[in-house]
Design an enzyme around this catalytic site. Structure first.
Site, PDB file in Angstrom:
ATOM      1  CG  HIS A 235     -34.839  12.169 -68.494  1.00  0.00           C
ATOM      2  ND1 HIS A 235     -33.674  12.654 -69.050  1.00  0.00           N
ATOM      3  CD2 HIS A 235     -35.716  12.050 -69.529  1.00  0.00           C
ATOM      4  CE1 HIS A 235     -33.837  12.820 -70.353  1.00  0.00           C
ATOM      5  NE2 HIS A 235     -35.069  12.455 -70.677  1.00  0.00           N
TER       6      HIS A 235
ATOM      7  CD  GLU B  32     -39.333  19.393 -71.349  1.00  0.00           C
ATOM      8  OE1 GLU B  32     -38.418  19.106 -70.545  1.00  0.00           O
ATOM      9  OE2 GLU B  32     -39.202  19.372 -72.582  1.00  0.00           O
TER      10      GLU B  32
ATOM     11  CD  GLN C 141     -38.215  14.959 -70.694  1.00  0.00           C
ATOM     12  OE1 GLN C 141     -37.864  13.917 -71.238  1.00  0.00           O
ATOM     13  NE2 GLN C 141     -37.751  16.140 -71.052  1.00  0.00           N
TER      14      GLN C 141
ATOM     15  CG  HIS D 204     -37.078   9.672 -74.064  1.00  0.00           C
ATOM     16  ND1 HIS D 204     -38.183  10.492 -74.108  1.00  0.00           N
ATOM     17  CD2 HIS D 204     -36.169  10.310 -73.287  1.00  0.00           C
ATOM     18  CE1 HIS D 204     -37.952  11.586 -73.410  1.00  0.00           C
ATOM     19  NE2 HIS D 204     -36.728  11.498 -72.893  1.00  0.00           N
TER      20      HIS D 204
ATOM     21  CD  GLU E  94     -33.356  13.489 -73.898  1.00  0.00           C
ATOM     22  OE1 GLU E  94     -33.198  14.711 -73.849  1.00  0.00           O
ATOM     23  OE2 GLU E  94     -34.363  12.908 -73.437  1.00  0.00           O
TER      24      GLU E  94
END
Length: 147
Positions: A7, A43, A66, A90, A140
């Site tokens: 993502h 989220e 996301q 990110h 991440e």
């Protein structure tokens, strides 16, 4: 180690408006919303392509956008918005074994934000790697929940 892009995380000030924009503009499908108090965010996960199984960690699994709305200004996403405004926060990469990935990165001297995995979206195990060691990109690692 990395199997695919899981993502991209985008910091937003208004989650509902962002969901509406992304679903209307790109035809993305809202898969889940949740509040993660530990990370200080509300989220939404929006899927690209067909969703055949949420949490699958193979190459056929969907990728997501996301959307992240901070719960307060003193959270990581709240501070990001204050410094940089809305935008890319990110990149999340899928891994099959998050503990092995963290061990490998630590052995290479890569600075980890999370030395141990923690709970993430859709029941995944996640860990962040410091952007200082990856050319300014907060990264991440995501090990999907089984099943």
């Amino acid at each position: 180690m990395l199997t695919r892009i899981d993502h991209v995380g985008i910091a937003v000030t208004d989650l509902d408006a962002a969901i509406e924009r992304y679903t209307a503009t790109f035809g993305l499908r809202l898969v889940a919303t949740e509040t993660n108090a530990d990370q200080g965010v509300r989220e939404a996960m929006l899927a690209l392509g067909e969703v055949t199984s949420i949490g699958a960690d193979d190459a056929a699994a969907p990728s997501y956008v996301q959307l992240l709305e901070p719960l307060a200004s003193d959270t990581p996403v709240g501070r990001f918005l204050a410094r940089r405004g809305e935008g890319l926060h990110h990149v999340g990469y899928a891994v099959t074994d998050i503990n092995a990935a963290l061990e490998s990165l630590a052995a290479q001297g890569v600075q980890l934000i999370d030395a141990q995995p923690r709970h993430g979206s859709l029941g995944a195990s996640i860990a962040f790697v410091h952007p200082r060691d990856l050319f300014g990109v907060l990264t991440e690692l995501v090990q999907a929940a089984r099943g």
